[in-house]
Design a protein around this motif. Structure first.
Motif, PDB file in Angstrom:
ATOM      1  N   LEU A  49      29.414  30.311 -18.916  1.00  0.00           N
ATOM      2  CA  LEU A  49      30.567  30.431 -18.028  1.00  0.00           C
ATOM      3  C   LEU A  49      31.178  29.075 -17.702  1.00  0.00           C
ATOM      4  CD1 LEU A  49      29.270  33.163 -15.536  1.00  0.00           C
ATOM      5  CD2 LEU A  49      30.673  33.464 -17.587  1.00  0.00           C
ATOM      6  N   LEU A  50      30.337  28.058 -17.539  1.00  0.00           N
ATOM      7  CA  LEU A  50      30.866  26.715 -17.277  1.00  0.00           C
ATOM      8  C   LEU A  50      31.621  26.169 -18.484  1.00  0.00           C
ATOM      9  CD1 LEU A  50      28.153  24.834 -15.179  1.00  0.00           C
ATOM     10  CD2 LEU A  50      30.545  25.215 -14.563  1.00  0.00           C
ATOM     11  N   ASN A  51      31.113  26.434 -19.685  1.00  0.00           N
ATOM     12  CA  ASN A  51      31.840  26.033 -20.888  1.00  0.00           C
ATOM     13  C   ASN A  51      33.223  26.669 -20.906  1.00  0.00           C
ATOM     14  OD1 ASN A  51      29.738  24.486 -21.835  1.00  0.00           O
ATOM     15  ND2 ASN A  51      29.039  25.959 -23.360  1.00  0.00           N
ATOM     16  N   GLU A 247      40.738  11.651 -10.566  1.00  0.00           N
ATOM     17  CA  GLU A 247      41.557  12.595  -9.809  1.00  0.00           C
ATOM     18  C   GLU A 247      40.710  13.609  -9.042  1.00  0.00           C
ATOM     19  OE1 GLU A 247      44.109  14.435 -12.638  1.00  0.00           O
ATOM     20  OE2 GLU A 247      44.977  12.547 -13.325  1.00  0.00           O
ATOM     21  N   ASP A 248      39.625  14.042  -9.675  1.00  0.00           N
ATOM     22  CA  ASP A 248      38.782  15.087  -9.083  1.00  0.00           C
ATOM     23  C   ASP A 248      37.316  14.724  -9.302  1.00  0.00           C
ATOM     24  OD1 ASP A 248      37.616  17.371  -8.136  1.00  0.00           O
ATOM     25  OD2 ASP A 248      38.268  18.663  -9.789  1.00  0.00           O
ATOM     26  N   TRP A 253      30.459  16.096 -11.528  1.00  0.00           N
ATOM     27  CA  TRP A 253      29.316  16.963 -11.243  1.00  0.00           C
ATOM     28  C   TRP A 253      29.339  18.214 -12.110  1.00  0.00           C
ATOM     29  CZ3 TRP A 253      25.660  14.524  -8.963  1.00  0.00           C
ATOM     30  CH2 TRP A 253      25.960  13.503  -8.048  1.00  0.00           C
ATOM     31  N   LEU A 254      30.535  18.729 -12.392  1.00  0.00           N
ATOM     32  CA  LEU A 254      30.648  19.871 -13.303  1.00  0.00           C
ATOM     33  C   LEU A 254      30.119  19.511 -14.680  1.00  0.00           C
ATOM     34  CD1 LEU A 254      34.177  21.396 -12.518  1.00  0.00           C
ATOM     35  CD2 LEU A 254      31.971  22.560 -12.318  1.00  0.00           C
ATOM     36  N   LEU A 255      30.504  18.323 -15.168  1.00  0.00           N
ATOM     37  CA  LEU A 255      30.096  17.888 -16.493  1.00  0.00           C
ATOM     38  C   LEU A 255      28.588  17.626 -16.549  1.00  0.00           C
ATOM     39  CD1 LEU A 255      31.584  17.414 -19.164  1.00  0.00           C
ATOM     40  CD2 LEU A 255      31.760  14.997 -18.558  1.00  0.00           C
ATOM     41  N   SER A 260      23.238  19.448 -18.157  1.00  0.00           N
ATOM     42  CA  SER A 260      21.834  19.681 -17.811  1.00  0.00           C
ATOM     43  C   SER A 260      21.451  21.137 -18.069  1.00  0.00           C
ATOM     44  CB  SER A 260      21.590  19.335 -16.338  1.00  0.00           C
ATOM     45  OG  SER A 260      21.870  17.964 -16.100  1.00  0.00           O
ATOM     46  N   LEU A 261      22.354  22.064 -17.770  1.00  0.00           N
ATOM     47  CA  LEU A 261      22.088  23.478 -18.035  1.00  0.00           C
ATOM     48  C   LEU A 261      21.894  23.728 -19.525  1.00  0.00           C
ATOM     49  CD1 LEU A 261      24.459  25.523 -15.680  1.00  0.00           C
ATOM     50  CD2 LEU A 261      21.969  25.500 -15.681  1.00  0.00           C
ATOM     51  N   ALA A 262      22.646  22.985 -20.354  1.00  0.00           N
ATOM     52  CA  ALA A 262      22.508  23.143 -21.802  1.00  0.00           C
ATOM     53  C   ALA A 262      21.083  22.837 -22.248  1.00  0.00           C
ATOM     54  CB  ALA A 262      23.502  22.234 -22.531  1.00  0.00           C
ATOM     55  N   TYR A 263      20.459  21.851 -21.619  1.00  0.00           N
ATOM     56  CA  TYR A 263      19.057  21.563 -21.935  1.00  0.00           C
ATOM     57  C   TYR A 263      18.141  22.640 -21.360  1.00  0.00           C
ATOM     58  CZ  TYR A 263      14.412  19.572 -21.616  1.00  0.00           C
ATOM     59  OH  TYR A 263      13.048  19.395 -21.698  1.00  0.00           O
TER      60      TYR A 263
END
Length: 330
Positions: A49-51, A247-248, A253-255, A260-263
């Motif tokens: 979902l983040l991707n 800008e944001d 933190w999203l990246l 980290s979730l990918a691992y």
């Protein structure tokens, strides 16, 4: 990653059904297994979902750079995991031939993850998951083409609804995009190719590696391939990421969280495989895809049709039949 994909790396050796699975029969063992399954679901669905959010909704349209971030995090966290566990199970160095074979697997794995992330720019998660469920079809096809490995007729027959379901889902998909579909099929075929090559290239008992060891070796290979690929294919990706970070600040933190979730997808897959039986893992995997579809529809509110959901259901039914046919043929 489909990474998703897995999504996750398929283990070459596993203790599934062994002492650890038996230990899970007690109350504390069942609680631990339930926690691992919950973490596996959360990391798999979360990274998917983040991707989708980053590449399609947020507007960060750099899938190769995003995959490079995933692989960099996997390389760093795999090293940390290796250091933490090296005292109990030290890793032996690879031979030159084994290193070459792992590099080939790393390149195939890298290509499949990039293709999967590219597809998420153009396709809804629900349709992406429907196409991804056809992995058994491509595995059987590639195993026959590359290794001459034949399955029983009943096993091949069970693959017909797998393909038929995707055909139905494609006809009923209101957000269909041809390039995204081609990338998604390529990612699915790439995962199947890696599985087949892994069985061929690392077939001897001395060369077999579990999924975490394999990731530890493959992630740096992927980074070496993806950094120049990013510079050539997405030369403004780093500048765009830096501008978004200014800008944001939440983008950083999203990246980091996404990488980290990918691992964690691979780590939790390894641990769930270790503490459950192969049958339980198969059932959980099928259910995970359905959960991902429902959650993605609720979050992104992409339009769905009865035809599309029927097609996905037919595909999942075919995957279940394929697993049963494989079991009976052994």
């Amino acid at each position: 990653m489909r990474q998703q994909e897995d999504r996750a790396l398929l283990p070459t050796t596993t203790a599934a059904g062994g002492p650890d699975a038996a230990a899970a029969s007690g109350p504390s063992g069942r609680l631990r297994t339930a926690g691992l399954v919950a973490a596996w679901y959360a990391s798999n669905i979360g990274v998917l979902l983040l991707n989708k959010y980053l590449l399609s909704v947020y507007g960060f349209r750099y899938p190769v750079f995003l995959t490079a971030c995933h692989m960099s995090a996997s390389a760093l966290l795999s090293s940390a995991f290796a250091a933490a566990t090296s005292s109990s199970s030290p890793r032996r160095p690879l031979s030159r031939g084994q290193a070459a074979r792992v590099a080939v697997l790393g390149a195939v794995f890298c290509g499949s993850v990039v293709a999967g992330n590219v597809s998420l720019r153009y396709l809804p998660v629900s349709f992406n998951q429907a196409v991804g469920a056809t992995t058994p079809f491509f595995t059987a096809l590639i195993a026959y083409a590359v290794a001459g490995r034949r399955e029983a007729r009943a096993t091949y027959a069970a693959l017909l609804p797998v393909v038929a379901g995707v055909v139905i889902a494609t006809g009923g998909e209101p957000s269909f995009h041809l390039f995204g579909f081609i990338m998604c099929v390529g990612a699915t075929a790439g995962r199947a190719l890696k599985t087949v090559l892994q069985g061929i290239l690392l077939s001897s008992e001395e060369e077999k590696l579990n999924s975490m060891d394999l990731l530890w070796y493959m992630a740096p290979v992927a980074v070496v391939l993806l950094v120049p690929a990013t510079l050539m294919m997405e030369p403004d990706a780093l500048g765009a990421a830096a501008a978004l970070a200014r800008e944001d600040p939440s983008f950083v933190w999203l990246l980091l969280g996404n990488s980290s979730l990918a691992y964690l997808v691979n780590l939790t897959n390894f641990l769930v495989t270790k503490h459950t039986s192969p049958l339980t893992l198969q059932v959980l995997g099928n259910a995970k895809g359905a959960v991902a579809v429902v959650v993605s529809i609720l979050i992104f509110k992409n339009p769905v049709t009865v035809m599309g959901m029927l097609g996905y259901g037919v595909t999942i039914a075919g995957v279940v039949l394929y697993g049963e046919a494989k079991k009976r043929s052994k």
